[in-house]
Design a protein around this motif. Structure first.
Motif, PDB file in Angstrom:
ATOM      1  N   GLU A  49     -13.810 -56.823 -10.812  1.00 57.53           N
ATOM      2  CA  GLU A  49     -12.126 -55.311 -10.636  1.00 57.53           C
ATOM      3  C   GLU A  49     -12.997 -54.377  -9.506  1.00 57.53           C
ATOM      4  N   GLY A  50     -13.978 -54.606  -8.144  1.00 57.36           N
ATOM      5  CA  GLY A  50     -14.893 -53.878  -7.753  1.00 57.36           C
ATOM      6  C   GLY A  50     -15.396 -52.728  -8.102  1.00 57.36           C
ATOM      7  N   LEU A  51     -16.063 -52.796  -9.579  1.00 57.72           N
ATOM      8  CA  LEU A  51     -16.716 -51.654 -10.011  1.00 57.72           C
ATOM      9  C   LEU A  51     -18.175 -51.932 -10.414  1.00 57.72           C
ATOM     10  N   ARG A  52     -18.604 -51.319  -9.673  1.00 56.58           N
ATOM     11  CA  ARG A  52     -20.622 -51.266  -8.784  1.00 56.58           C
ATOM     12  C   ARG A  52     -21.010 -49.880  -9.667  1.00 56.58           C
ATOM     13  N   PRO A  53     -22.151 -51.103 -10.492  1.00 63.98           N
ATOM     14  CA  PRO A  53     -23.311 -49.930 -10.995  1.00 63.98           C
ATOM     15  C   PRO A  53     -24.035 -48.981 -10.720  1.00 63.98           C
ATOM     16  N   GLY A  54     -23.586 -47.867 -11.205  1.00 56.70           N
ATOM     17  CA  GLY A  54     -24.674 -46.297  -9.802  1.00 56.70           C
ATOM     18  C   GLY A  54     -23.630 -45.543  -9.288  1.00 56.70           C
ATOM     19  N   ARG A  55     -22.203 -46.509  -8.647  1.00 58.07           N
ATOM     20  CA  ARG A  55     -21.522 -46.339  -8.368  1.00 58.07           C
ATOM     21  C   ARG A  55     -20.737 -45.494  -9.272  1.00 58.07           C
ATOM     22  N   ASP A  56     -19.424 -46.982  -9.611  1.00 58.41           N
ATOM     23  CA  ASP A  56     -18.892 -46.782 -10.298  1.00 58.41           C
ATOM     24  C   ASP A  56     -18.748 -46.178 -11.886  1.00 58.41           C
ATOM     25  N   TYR A  57     -19.882 -46.205 -12.166  1.00 58.49           N
ATOM     26  CA  TYR A  57     -19.875 -46.886 -13.311  1.00 58.49           C
ATOM     27  C   TYR A  57     -21.997 -46.569 -14.055  1.00 58.49           C
ATOM     28  N   ASP A  58     -22.199 -45.636 -15.220  1.00 55.94           N
ATOM     29  CA  ASP A  58     -23.172 -45.931 -15.717  1.00 55.94           C
ATOM     30  C   ASP A  58     -24.143 -46.898 -16.239  1.00 55.94           C
ATOM     31  N   ASP A  59     -24.796 -47.936 -15.784  1.00 59.54           N
ATOM     32  CA  ASP A  59     -25.117 -49.360 -15.751  1.00 59.54           C
ATOM     33  C   ASP A  59     -25.461 -49.146 -17.329  1.00 59.54           C
ATOM     34  N   ILE A 128     -16.784 -47.596 -21.398  1.00 57.35           N
ATOM     35  CA  ILE A 128     -15.770 -48.342 -22.550  1.00 57.35           C
ATOM     36  C   ILE A 128     -15.336 -49.248 -22.464  1.00 57.35           C
ATOM     37  N   ALA A 129     -14.755 -49.442 -21.431  1.00 55.55           N
ATOM     38  CA  ALA A 129     -13.767 -50.593 -21.068  1.00 55.55           C
ATOM     39  C   ALA A 129     -14.409 -52.501 -20.366  1.00 55.55           C
ATOM     40  N   LEU A 130     -15.451 -51.738 -19.691  1.00 58.06           N
ATOM     41  CA  LEU A 130     -15.650 -52.949 -20.116  1.00 58.06           C
ATOM     42  C   LEU A 130     -17.045 -53.539 -20.882  1.00 58.06           C
ATOM     43  N   VAL A 131     -17.017 -52.416 -22.268  1.00 58.49           N
ATOM     44  CA  VAL A 131     -18.046 -53.057 -23.215  1.00 58.49           C
ATOM     45  C   VAL A 131     -16.931 -53.964 -24.076  1.00 58.49           C
TER      46      VAL A 131
END
Length: 224
Positions: A49-59, A128-131
């Motif tokens: 979905e184009g999401l990158r850890p550290g940029r778009d969410y807290d890994d 939340i969504a990715l869990v």
């Protein structure tokens, strides 16, 4: 940490490894492996979905939500609520005790408490969504994304399935047979309990009649 996981692309923070050890210590191995795979698939789906850890969410928060999302299915997590809420409470307490800021612990709480409700979780922040997406994908891949050839085999070599779906169902039902209030009607745990016991759910009218002081159905004639 056990070298079994040394090749897995998971966060190596002190808190992430503490949560891994905690989950592994209290959960059935099949459930723990499912939780770990959920993180790997969550990362995969996020990337698609184009999401990158550290940029778009807290890994780290994503990992914490995934690895602890079924903590309510452990003996330690088996409280008086549905397993998703019991697990969210146990996870938040554990993380807070280990120094996670309350506002971050709340994100993990939300991720775990909502993981049975993809329509809601999917509209929340990525952690939340990715869990929800990752845990659901591990039980039955759906949607537009498919894993690269051989990817699942490599994951299963380290984290074997061990009849994950069957163990999850039996654990949920086992808790509910002992404490039926953990599986109220029309919830996922409630439906699994109904399938096991063949109990008949009350109708809407019967549920409303449990509050007779309002008497909403007295003299009412439906147009449908």
């Amino acid at each position: 940490m056990n070298d079994t996981f040394h090749e897995l692309p998971i966060p190596r923070t002190e808190l992430a490894l503490a949560a891994l050890r905690f989950a592994r210590g209290i959960e059935d191995r099949a459930i723990f492996n499912h939780s770990m795979r959920s993180y790997l698939y969550a990362r995969f789906l996020g990337e698609r979905e184009g999401l990158r850890p550290g940029r778009d969410y807290d890994d780290e928060l994503l990992f914490l939500g995934c690895v602890l999302h079924d903590a309510g299915l452990s003996d330690q997590g088996n409280g008086e609520q549905s397993f998703d809420l019991d697990g969210a409470d146990l996870a938040a307490a554990f993380l807070t005790e280990h120094g996670l800021a309350p506002e971050k612990a709340e994100i993990v709480w939300d991720a775990i408490a909502l993981h049975l409700y993809p329509g809601i979780a999917g509209r929340k922040r990525p952690e939340i969504a990715l869990v929800t997406a990752g845990s659901g994908f591990d039980l039955g891949p759906v949607g537009p994304h498919t894993l690269p050839a051989g990817y699942a085999d490599r994951v299963h070599a380290v984290l074997p399935r061990l009849h994950a779906a069957a163990v999850l169902k039996d654990t949920i039902v086992g808790q509910a047979l002992d404490k039926p209030h953990k599986a109220p009607p029309f919830t996922m745990p409630g439906e699994l309990l109904r399938q096991k016991t063949q109990v008949t759910w009350p109708t809407w009218e019967q549920l409303m009649a449990q509050s007779p002081s309002w008497r909403d159905y007295d003299g009412y004639r439906s147009n449908t």
